[in-house]
Design a protein around this motif. Structure first.
Motif, short mmCIF file in Angstrom:
data_model
loop_
_atom_site.label_atom_id
_atom_site.label_comp_id
_atom_site.label_asym_id
_atom_site.label_seq_id
_atom_site.Cartn_x
_atom_site.Cartn_y
_atom_site.Cartn_z
N ARG A 174 57.50 8.65 15.72
CA ARG A 174 58.76 9.33 15.35
C ARG A 174 59.88 8.32 15.07
N VAL A 175 59.87 7.20 15.78
CA VAL A 175 60.90 6.18 15.59
C VAL A 175 60.85 5.63 14.16
N PHE A 176 59.64 5.46 13.63
CA PHE A 176 59.48 4.84 12.31
C PHE A 176 59.33 5.82 11.16
N GLN A 177 59.20 7.08 11.47
CA GLN A 177 58.89 8.07 10.46
C GLN A 177 59.91 8.12 9.32
N ARG A 178 61.19 8.02 9.63
CA ARG A 178 62.22 8.10 8.58
C ARG A 178 62.09 6.98 7.56
N ALA A 179 61.62 5.82 8.00
CA ALA A 179 61.46 4.70 7.08
C ALA A 179 60.39 4.97 6.02
N PHE A 180 59.55 5.97 6.25
CA PHE A 180 58.47 6.27 5.33
C PHE A 180 58.60 7.64 4.67
N PHE A 181 59.80 8.21 4.69
CA PHE A 181 60.04 9.46 3.96
C PHE A 181 59.80 9.19 2.47
N PRO A 182 59.31 10.18 1.73
CA PRO A 182 59.04 9.98 0.30
C PRO A 182 60.23 9.43 -0.48
N SER A 183 61.44 9.88 -0.16
CA SER A 183 62.61 9.38 -0.89
C SER A 183 62.83 7.89 -0.65
N VAL A 184 62.52 7.41 0.55
CA VAL A 184 62.67 5.98 0.87
C VAL A 184 61.56 5.18 0.19
N VAL A 185 60.34 5.65 0.32
CA VAL A 185 59.19 4.95 -0.26
C VAL A 185 59.32 4.88 -1.78
N ALA A 186 59.84 5.92 -2.41
CA ALA A 186 60.01 5.92 -3.87
C ALA A 186 60.93 4.78 -4.32
N LYS A 187 61.95 4.47 -3.54
CA LYS A 187 62.87 3.38 -3.89
C LYS A 187 62.20 2.01 -3.82
N TRP A 188 61.16 1.89 -2.99
CA TRP A 188 60.46 0.61 -2.88
C TRP A 188 59.87 0.17 -4.21
N GLY A 189 59.44 1.12 -5.02
CA GLY A 189 58.84 0.79 -6.31
C GLY A 189 59.75 -0.07 -7.14
N ASP A 190 61.01 0.34 -7.27
CA ASP A 190 61.97 -0.41 -8.09
C ASP A 190 62.56 -1.61 -7.35
N ASP A 191 62.89 -1.42 -6.08
CA ASP A 191 63.64 -2.43 -5.34
C ASP A 191 62.78 -3.53 -4.72
N VAL A 192 61.53 -3.21 -4.41
CA VAL A 192 60.69 -4.16 -3.67
C VAL A 192 59.41 -4.49 -4.43
N ILE A 193 58.64 -3.48 -4.76
CA ILE A 193 57.30 -3.71 -5.28
C ILE A 193 57.30 -4.32 -6.68
N ALA A 194 58.02 -3.71 -7.61
CA ALA A 194 58.04 -4.24 -8.98
C ALA A 194 58.55 -5.69 -9.05
N PRO A 195 59.64 -6.04 -8.36
CA PRO A 195 60.07 -7.44 -8.40
C PRO A 195 59.03 -8.41 -7.82
N GLU A 196 58.32 -8.00 -6.80
CA GLU A 196 57.30 -8.90 -6.22
C GLU A 196 56.10 -9.05 -7.13
N ILE A 197 55.71 -7.96 -7.77
CA ILE A 197 54.61 -8.05 -8.74
C ILE A 197 55.00 -9.00 -9.87
N LYS A 198 56.21 -8.83 -10.39
CA LYS A 198 56.68 -9.72 -11.48
C LYS A 198 56.72 -11.17 -11.02
N LYS A 199 57.23 -11.41 -9.84
CA LYS A 199 57.34 -12.78 -9.33
C LYS A 199 55.96 -13.44 -9.20
N LEU A 200 55.00 -12.71 -8.68
CA LEU A 200 53.66 -13.27 -8.52
C LEU A 200 53.01 -13.53 -9.88
N ILE A 201 53.13 -12.57 -10.79
CA ILE A 201 52.54 -12.75 -12.12
C ILE A 201 53.22 -13.89 -12.87
#
Length: 186
Positions: A84-111
């Motif tokens: 329950r302590v960590f559940q809010r960090a994984f709400f769909p609205s939060v996870v959706a933001k990771w795509g643009d803010d975290v995941i895409a930049p890291e993919i680009k950086k590695l490639i």
């Protein structure tokens, strides 16, 4: 596939799960306990949801010693309380933001690290690095620490045989690193 073949032979097999998949046996902290592999959804669901009949106690000496009392080695009611302590960090609205803010930049950086060469060892130059880079970015760790963080985090998974000593050392060092980081941020 090995799993499909196992399903034709029955829903549960007493076998090391990695060996059953054709991989090198690498028991993750089960310390000689009998190992079973369930290959049918209803059986898997029963194992995951019936804590009175099934336990993760066999994993505590390995995974628990290296990772600590994480969700992976907690039984109810502690599991639910910590989750329950960590559940809010994984709400769909939060996870959706990771795509643009975290995941895409890291993919680009590695490639970007190999694209000009026109070829790459995708396992070494992408697959092994990607999850750690994402976690690294989510934790907003200093760039200078990425190699150290990767080495320590990867070493945490050495939960078998003589390698366990490295997992325990990495656990201790990563703990010190994160405590120091928290103090610095406070």
């Amino acid at each position: 596939t090995p799993l499909a073949e196992l399903r034709t032979m029955g829903p549960i097999h007493e076998v090391n799960p990695l060996e059953a998949l054709g991989w090198q046996a690498n028991p993750i902290g089960v310390n000689g306990a009998r190992e079973f592999l369930a290959v049918r959804h209803d059986i898997i669901d029963e194992v995951l949801n019936n804590q009175d009949a099934f336990s993760i106690e066999a994993y505590k000496p390995g995974m628990g010693a290296s990772f600590g009392e994480t969700l992976s080695v907690l039984m109810p009611p502690d599991h639910a309380r910590i989750r329950r302590v960590f559940q809010r960090a994984f709400f769909p609205s939060v996870v959706a933001k990771w795509g643009d803010d975290v995941i895409a930049p890291e993919i680009k950086k590695l490639i970007d690290g190999f694209i000009d060469r026109g070829h790459a060892d995708m396992v070494e130059e992408f697959t092994h690095l990607y999850p750690f880079h994402v976690i690294f970015r989510q934790l907003d760790l200093p760039e200078r620490d990425i190699a150290l963080f990767h080495k320590l985090a990867a070493s945490l998974t050495h939960l078998y045989g003589d390698y366990m000593v490295y997992a325990l050392e990495a656990s201790q060092k990563l703990g010190v690193y994160l405590v120091d980081l928290i103090k610095a941020r406070q």
